[in-house]
Design an enzyme around this catalytic site. Structure first.
Site, mmCIF file in Angstrom:
data_model
loop_
_atom_site.group_PDB
_atom_site.id
_atom_site.type_symbol
_atom_site.label_atom_id
_atom_site.label_comp_id
_atom_site.label_asym_id
_atom_site.label_seq_id
_atom_site.Cartn_x
_atom_site.Cartn_y
_atom_site.Cartn_z
ATOM 1 N N LYS A 179 -12.800 26.399 4.330
ATOM 2 C CA LYS A 179 -11.988 25.240 4.732
ATOM 3 C C LYS A 179 -12.451 23.978 4.008
ATOM 4 O O LYS A 179 -11.644 23.223 3.456
ATOM 5 C CB LYS A 179 -12.079 25.053 6.247
ATOM 6 C CG LYS A 179 -11.110 24.004 6.788
ATOM 7 C CD LYS A 179 -11.121 23.961 8.310
ATOM 8 C CE LYS A 179 -10.442 25.163 8.901
ATOM 9 N NZ LYS A 179 -10.356 25.131 10.369
ATOM 10 N N ARG A 190 -14.410 20.778 12.983
ATOM 11 C CA ARG A 190 -13.930 22.163 12.879
ATOM 12 C C ARG A 190 -14.914 23.020 12.097
ATOM 13 O O ARG A 190 -15.559 22.549 11.166
ATOM 14 C CB ARG A 190 -12.589 22.219 12.134
ATOM 15 C CG ARG A 190 -11.447 21.481 12.776
ATOM 16 C CD ARG A 190 -10.268 21.451 11.788
ATOM 17 N NE ARG A 190 -9.194 20.578 12.247
ATOM 18 C CZ ARG A 190 -8.048 21.005 12.756
ATOM 19 N NH1 ARG A 190 -7.830 22.287 12.887
ATOM 20 N NH2 ARG A 190 -7.117 20.161 13.126
ATOM 21 N N GLY A 195 -9.753 31.598 14.535
ATOM 22 C CA GLY A 195 -9.926 31.603 15.991
ATOM 23 C C GLY A 195 -11.279 32.081 16.475
ATOM 24 O O GLY A 195 -11.531 32.116 17.672
ATOM 25 N N MET A 201 -14.336 30.792 15.765
ATOM 26 C CA MET A 201 -15.308 29.743 16.067
ATOM 27 C C MET A 201 -14.594 28.512 16.603
ATOM 28 O O MET A 201 -13.384 28.497 16.724
ATOM 29 C CB MET A 201 -16.146 29.448 14.830
ATOM 30 C CG MET A 201 -17.108 30.580 14.510
ATOM 31 S SD MET A 201 -17.981 30.296 12.984
ATOM 32 C CE MET A 201 -16.673 30.405 11.785
ATOM 33 N N ARG A 256 -5.535 27.850 2.908
ATOM 34 C CA ARG A 256 -6.397 28.999 2.604
ATOM 35 C C ARG A 256 -5.497 30.141 2.179
ATOM 36 O O ARG A 256 -4.299 30.122 2.459
ATOM 37 C CB ARG A 256 -7.230 29.397 3.840
ATOM 38 C CG ARG A 256 -6.402 29.814 5.043
ATOM 39 C CD ARG A 256 -7.275 30.034 6.264
ATOM 40 N NE ARG A 256 -6.465 30.295 7.453
ATOM 41 C CZ ARG A 256 -6.916 30.204 8.697
ATOM 42 N NH1 ARG A 256 -8.162 29.874 8.933
ATOM 43 N NH2 ARG A 256 -6.130 30.456 9.726
ATOM 44 N N HIS A 279 -2.321 32.950 18.054
ATOM 45 C CA HIS A 279 -3.563 33.720 17.896
ATOM 46 C C HIS A 279 -3.263 35.216 17.866
ATOM 47 O O HIS A 279 -3.740 35.957 16.998
ATOM 48 C CB HIS A 279 -4.523 33.392 19.046
ATOM 49 C CG HIS A 279 -5.757 34.226 19.048
ATOM 50 N ND1 HIS A 279 -5.856 35.418 19.743
ATOM 51 C CD2 HIS A 279 -6.929 34.075 18.403
ATOM 52 C CE1 HIS A 279 -7.046 35.952 19.527
ATOM 53 N NE2 HIS A 279 -7.718 35.156 18.725
ATOM 54 N N ARG A 305 -14.788 72.082 6.025
ATOM 55 C CA ARG A 305 -15.781 72.514 7.015
ATOM 56 C C ARG A 305 -15.324 73.874 7.558
ATOM 57 O O ARG A 305 -14.441 73.937 8.413
ATOM 58 C CB ARG A 305 -15.870 71.504 8.152
ATOM 59 C CG ARG A 305 -16.178 70.080 7.714
ATOM 60 C CD ARG A 305 -16.020 69.143 8.911
ATOM 61 N NE ARG A 305 -16.267 67.750 8.601
ATOM 62 C CZ ARG A 305 -15.318 66.881 8.216
ATOM 63 N NH1 ARG A 305 -14.062 67.302 8.072
ATOM 64 N NH2 ARG A 305 -15.620 65.626 7.986
ATOM 65 N N ARG A 335 -17.794 74.147 2.273
ATOM 66 C CA ARG A 335 -19.146 74.156 2.851
ATOM 67 C C ARG A 335 -19.303 75.386 3.733
ATOM 68 O O ARG A 335 -18.485 75.625 4.623
ATOM 69 C CB ARG A 335 -19.368 72.880 3.688
ATOM 70 C CG ARG A 335 -20.755 72.824 4.307
ATOM 71 C CD ARG A 335 -20.946 71.563 5.108
ATOM 72 N NE ARG A 335 -20.254 71.618 6.403
ATOM 73 C CZ ARG A 335 -20.193 70.594 7.260
ATOM 74 N NH1 ARG A 335 -20.758 69.443 6.948
ATOM 75 N NH2 ARG A 335 -19.555 70.712 8.400
ATOM 76 N N GLU A 380 -28.543 65.989 2.439
ATOM 77 C CA GLU A 380 -28.426 65.326 3.753
ATOM 78 C C GLU A 380 -29.760 65.266 4.488
ATOM 79 O O GLU A 380 -29.846 64.777 5.615
ATOM 80 C CB GLU A 380 -27.356 66.035 4.603
ATOM 81 C CG GLU A 380 -27.467 67.535 4.602
ATOM 82 C CD GLU A 380 -26.222 68.244 5.113
ATOM 83 O OE1 GLU A 380 -25.474 67.655 5.903
ATOM 84 O OE2 GLU A 380 -26.007 69.398 4.723
ATOM 85 N N SER A 403 -23.476 66.945 -3.141
ATOM 86 C CA SER A 403 -22.551 66.159 -2.327
ATOM 87 C C SER A 403 -23.387 65.520 -1.227
ATOM 88 O O SER A 403 -24.062 66.223 -0.470
ATOM 89 C CB SER A 403 -21.467 67.046 -1.727
ATOM 90 O OG SER A 403 -20.584 66.259 -0.962
ATOM 91 N N GLY A 446 -24.121 64.230 2.093
ATOM 92 C CA GLY A 446 -23.601 64.260 3.464
ATOM 93 C C GLY A 446 -24.195 63.086 4.218
ATOM 94 O O GLY A 446 -25.228 63.196 4.876
ATOM 95 N N THR A 447 -23.537 61.935 4.077
ATOM 96 C CA THR A 447 -24.163 60.690 4.552
ATOM 97 C C THR A 447 -24.241 60.599 6.075
ATOM 98 O O THR A 447 -25.030 59.810 6.593
ATOM 99 C CB THR A 447 -23.434 59.464 3.983
ATOM 100 O OG1 THR A 447 -22.029 59.644 4.156
ATOM 101 C CG2 THR A 447 -23.745 59.298 2.506
ATOM 102 N N CYS A 484 -19.433 62.971 0.886
ATOM 103 C CA CYS A 484 -18.379 63.580 1.717
ATOM 104 C C CYS A 484 -18.488 63.215 3.195
ATOM 105 O O CYS A 484 -17.760 63.746 4.017
ATOM 106 C CB CYS A 484 -18.377 65.096 1.556
ATOM 107 S SG CYS A 484 -19.878 65.887 2.129
ATOM 108 N N TYR A 490 -17.330 61.340 -7.515
ATOM 109 C CA TYR A 490 -16.199 61.241 -6.589
ATOM 110 C C TYR A 490 -16.661 60.813 -5.200
ATOM 111 O O TYR A 490 -17.850 60.890 -4.864
ATOM 112 C CB TYR A 490 -15.449 62.580 -6.489
ATOM 113 C CG TYR A 490 -16.225 63.700 -5.814
ATOM 114 C CD1 TYR A 490 -16.224 63.836 -4.417
ATOM 115 C CD2 TYR A 490 -16.958 64.627 -6.558
ATOM 116 C CE1 TYR A 490 -16.931 64.858 -3.797
ATOM 117 C CE2 TYR A 490 -17.663 65.643 -5.945
ATOM 118 C CZ TYR A 490 -17.655 65.765 -4.558
ATOM 119 O OH TYR A 490 -18.352 66.760 -3.939
#
Length: 875
Positions: free
Chosen positions: A21, A91, A100, A102, A335, A453, A560, A616, A743, A762, A764-765, A829, A849
């Site tokens: 702003k 503001r 909206g 803050m 903005r 809002h 899976r 897998r 993993e 791959s 596996g997070t 993945c 990927y």
């Protein structure tokens, strides 16, 4: 260090320091637009406030007063002066737009003495005391934290007694009485008089805005939108201009293009004789901006011209706030406007076609998460022919939703968390409702316009919203919604709302899946031109795979296989295998599963039509497949022809204290190699069958939960031996790859050794995050809210890759894997594969990927394109 800047000292490139702003007010000032003068207290001052134990330091306080004195000289007004007072708005303004979230204080600088004399000077007592009562209520609410409701009740009662509907129907004496009553309420609540020193008011208001950076709704919004808490907010102190002085005054909010559809046409609303919060809060229903040309033609023409200047200058659709005081236009804000997903696409494509921006700039105009809004259901057109709306409101945010109605954000939140589809119904929403709005399927409000809002926040979230539906009556105490012809809906009843046209329907209306075409396809083709990351999908069924291909998936990154076992005709065979005592018994049970698995894989290979399919092998612990109640065990014992007690003991023996770190993944195939044999057969036989029909196949066999190179070597030998047998039996060969999931942290550290046998990794997070943090992902939700509240965490590590810890393990594994096998294929993945910030991380560390659920595929495609553009720009 300098902490306060006059608007004349800044520009649009100082967003990090001045907030969005403040930077834009400075920019509008520098290009000669009519902006009320002011100054900005920087985001660094906010950081200093928190570092100093939530106190504004003396240096910053002195700098604020120096700039205040400068502002007094520029305006010729003085704060606290009884004849020509300087009144200001205070503001918030963070570097990322947070509408909206803050706090704002208007009319600061008024006190009893100023009001008496200012009323005489302006000859407008009504305006002065209208401003004073607003200021008292805002100060009580924002600065002191007292509820607005005690003030609003007095105002509503006053209007009721006078038999008037709107604030504008009250005269100067009414406004004076209300202001005095508000002062009394303030004294009751605080135990002290309303502060009369304008400088004290100013410092308290600046403190309140800094404090609001860490209010509950701001923290929640930041977490939802990946905004770091370290950024802080700036504070803008600006000379007040008044839209509530009389009938040649007004205030409004407008967009240079339609934020719901993207149409190139001025879109907005205004109210005459009002202040800004009246438009946004929806207290009175505003007029469309088009009608301003009849009411005030000169101000309207100037405003249209200003809009054109701003859109050309910023090369984007602008969201502006303006005030007209005694016929003169003032710009209070501009903005880049929040917009729906479909509007974002249309605006980006149109701006490129208009020659205003490049394709790369167009791609950066759309938030990847916004695409979500385009991928969700609409109402079935045939069903709509047979239903009649019970009411019509404003089409505030597109999409269709049906669910049970709840009348408070907390009720909506609780029921949504219990798995119910919820519609949040409110008289009008407020920023405190944000969590309920986010978890609801849709939002319906009785009051408020297209820029209220509810409308702005719902559009940003991708929630369907109908606002300003005055044909309906809400009783929030009794929790009822009543139509104009007297039909009553109670809490928990179903309604359906259409945010694209504003219709509200009784009951549940059938929905249909969206089709992707037109601007969307053009835009996504641009994304595909620039991205280097492939985007695959996580899919276990033909339906999911088909949907993902429609959304642009380039293969399956995770199938899976265990998900294929839960159907009724298959669960018996897997249970038979689990409770078998001998290898022969297990092989017999697995033989029943083989044709089923083979058939599933054939369908996936056909759907992918030459794209890779990563399968897998069985991952979860076996206890997930067995019955747990005595009744179910009794039934299974009868079917298997074994004793109940023996079966129950076997099932009990499968129980593990920490199953997610127990007998699962590759460990199952080490104990029971016949599982790997059956699954390998199913994959390769399916691949050969499909290849023989003329369709290309690319099977990738993925061994899960490897923590040691010898585990992978052992299972790979079984897999390769089985593949060679199948090739010999069929007298036919297909190309294939064997790889593993990374993993377990140890696997990342030993990636160079694992890569000797793995042709691909791959990540596996989900599990890698779980094991790196030592959190159970199924239980972390119970305590993570405490981490957010206490600002230990800013985001859910299961939703967004933790680049510091988990990310470091990924980088180590990438580097070590490439050292051993330079052409190793690298993917991700977990559900992180569809999170935009995580996709950017994957691009930066050099993965091949990402893979995500079908509906997140377009999001990942755009995020991958943006990552490529950003990294190119940093070179």
């Amino acid at each position: 260090m300098k902490y306060v800047y006059m608007f004349s000292e800044g520009n649009k490139d100082m967003k990090n320091l001045l907030g969005g702003k403040g930077a834009n007010l400075a920019e509008m000032t520098s290009i000669g637009l009519p902006v009320p003068r002011g100054f900005t207290v920087t985001t660094e001052a906010c950081t200093n406030y928190y570092d100093s134990g939530k106190k504004i330091s003396d240096d910053i306080r002195n700098e604020i007063f120096e700039k205040l004195s400068e502002l007094e000289n520029i305006t010729g007004k003085k704060m606290g002066d009884v004849t020509n007072p300087l009144l200001v708005s205070v503001r918030s303004g963070a570097r990322a737009s947070m509408p909206g979230m803050m706090d704002t204080v208007l009319n600061l600088g008024l006190n009893d003495e100023v009001c008496v004399n200012f009323a005489k000077e302006t000859n407008n007592k009504r305006f002065v005391y209208d401003s004073y009562r607003r200021f008292i209520m805002m100060f009580a609410d924002v600065v002191k934290g007292y509820s607005k409701s005690s003030f609003e009740r007095v105002l509503d009662k006053y209007k009721e007694d006078k038999k008037v509907k709107y604030d504008t129907d009250l005269d100067e004496n009414d406004m004076y009485d209300i202001a005095m009553k508000f002062k009394s309420i303030y004294k009751e609540l605080s135990g002290g008089d309303f502060p009369q020193d304008p400088k004290e008011q100013l410092i308290e208001a600046v403190t309140a805005v800094f404090r609001s950076w860490n209010n509950e709704r701001a923290i929640y919004y930041r977490r939802m939108n990946d905004i770091p808490s370290s950024w802080g907010t700036a504070v803008n102190v600006q000379e007040m201009v008044y839209g509530n002085k009389g009938d040649d005054c007004g205030t409004g909010v407008a967009f240079t293009r339609n934020p719901a559809t993207g149409e190139k046409k001025l879109y907005g609303e205004y109210l005459m004789n009002a202040q800004g919060e009246d438009v946004v809060a929806g207290v009175r229903t505003p007029q469309s901006i088009d009608t301003l040309k009849e009411v005030m033609p000169k101000a309207y023409d100037e405003f249209v011209h200003t809009c054109e200047i701003l859109e050309r200058h910023y090369k984007d659709m602008q969201d502006m706030e303006f005030t007209i005081e005694n016929g003169k236009l003032f710009m209070l804000q501009t903005r880049n406007g929040k917009r729906t997903g479909s509007a974002a696409i249309k605006i980006a494509v149109d701006l490129y076609n208009e020659g205003m921006i490049t394709k790369e700039e167009a791609l950066l105009k759309v938030e990847p998460k916004q695409l979500d809004q385009l991928l969700h259901p609409t109402f079935d057109s045939e069903t709509l022919k047979s239903v009649t709306p019970i009411a019509k409101g404003l089409a505030a945010s597109p999409g269709a939703a049906c669910g049970k109605i709840y009348f408070t954000a907390s009720d909506a939140t609780n029921h949504a968390k219990n798995g119910e589809d919820v519609i949040l119904v409110r008289l009008e929403t407020s920023p405190e409702d944000i969590e309920g709005m986010n978890l609801a399927r849709g939002v319906l409000t009785i009051r408020g316009g297209m820029t209220s809002h509810a409308a702005v926040v719902a559009r940003g979230m991708g929630r369907c919203c109908v606002s300003g539906c005055g044909e309906l009556t809400v009783n929030e105490d009794n929790k009822t919604l009543t139509t104009s012809d007297g039909v009553v809906f109670k809490e928990g009843d179903y309604i359906s709302i259409d945010g694209s046209v504003g219709n509200v329907y009784a009951g549940e209306v059938k929905t249909v899946e969206p089709e992707i075409s037109g601007d969307f396809e053009t835009f996504m083709s641009w994304a595909d031109e620039v991205r280097t990351l492939e985007v695959r999908t996580n899919a276990d069924t033909k339906r999911d795979a088909h949907q993902a291909v429609k959304f642009g998936a380039e293969g399956i990154g995770l199938c899976r296989t265990e998900h294929m076992f839960f159907e009724k005709d298959r669960i018996f065979a897997i249970r038979e295998m689990i409770v078998s005592d001998t290898k022969e018994q297990r092989q017999k049970a697995l033989a029943k599963l083989l044709p089923m698995q083979r058939g599933d894989f054939e369908e996936l290979f056909k759907e992918m039509n030459g794209y890779p399919v990563t399968i897998r092998f069985l991952d979860p612990p076996l206890h997930e497949f067995v019955p747990h109640t005595d009744e179910e065990i009794k039934e299974l014992s009868k079917d298997l022809g074994v004793k109940f007690d023996d079966l129950k003991n076997k099932i009990n023996n499968l129980h593990e204290f920490n199953p997610m770190m127990g007998h699962r993944g590759c460990r199952l195939s080490i104990t029971y190699p016949e599982i790997a044999v059956m699954q390998t057969r199913a994959v390769i036989e399916a691949a050969i069958n499909v290849a023989k029909s003329g369709i290309k196949v690319k099977p990738e066999i993925m061994i899960p939960l490897v923590g040691d190179p010898k585990e992978l070597k052992y299972i790979k030998n079984i897999v390769v031996e089985t593949i060679n047998k199948v090739f010999e039996e069929q007298n036919y060969k297909v190309e294939y790859m064997i790889g593993t999931m990374i993993e377990i942290p140890r696997a990342a550290l030993l990636a160079n050794e694992i890569a000797e046998d793995a042709e691909f990794f791959s990540f596996g997070t989900n599990d890698l995050t779980q094991m790196t943090y030592g959190f159970s992902r199924d239980d972390a939700g119970k305590f993570l809210n405490d981490y957010y509240e206490k600002q230990i965490f800013e985001s859910d590590p299961f939703a967004r890759v933790d680049t510091k810890g988990v990310g470091q393990l990924i980088e180590i594994a990438v580097e070590k894997g490439k050292k051993t096998r330079p052409n190793i294929e690298l993917g991700i993945c977990g559900e992180h594969g569809g999170d935009p910030s995580s996709v950017e991380f994957c691009h930066n560390v050099g993965l091949t990927y990402v893979s995500c659920s079908p509906f997140r595929v377009p999001i990942a495609r755009l995020a991958a394109a943006q990552a490529a553009i950003k990294s190119e720009g940093q070179k």
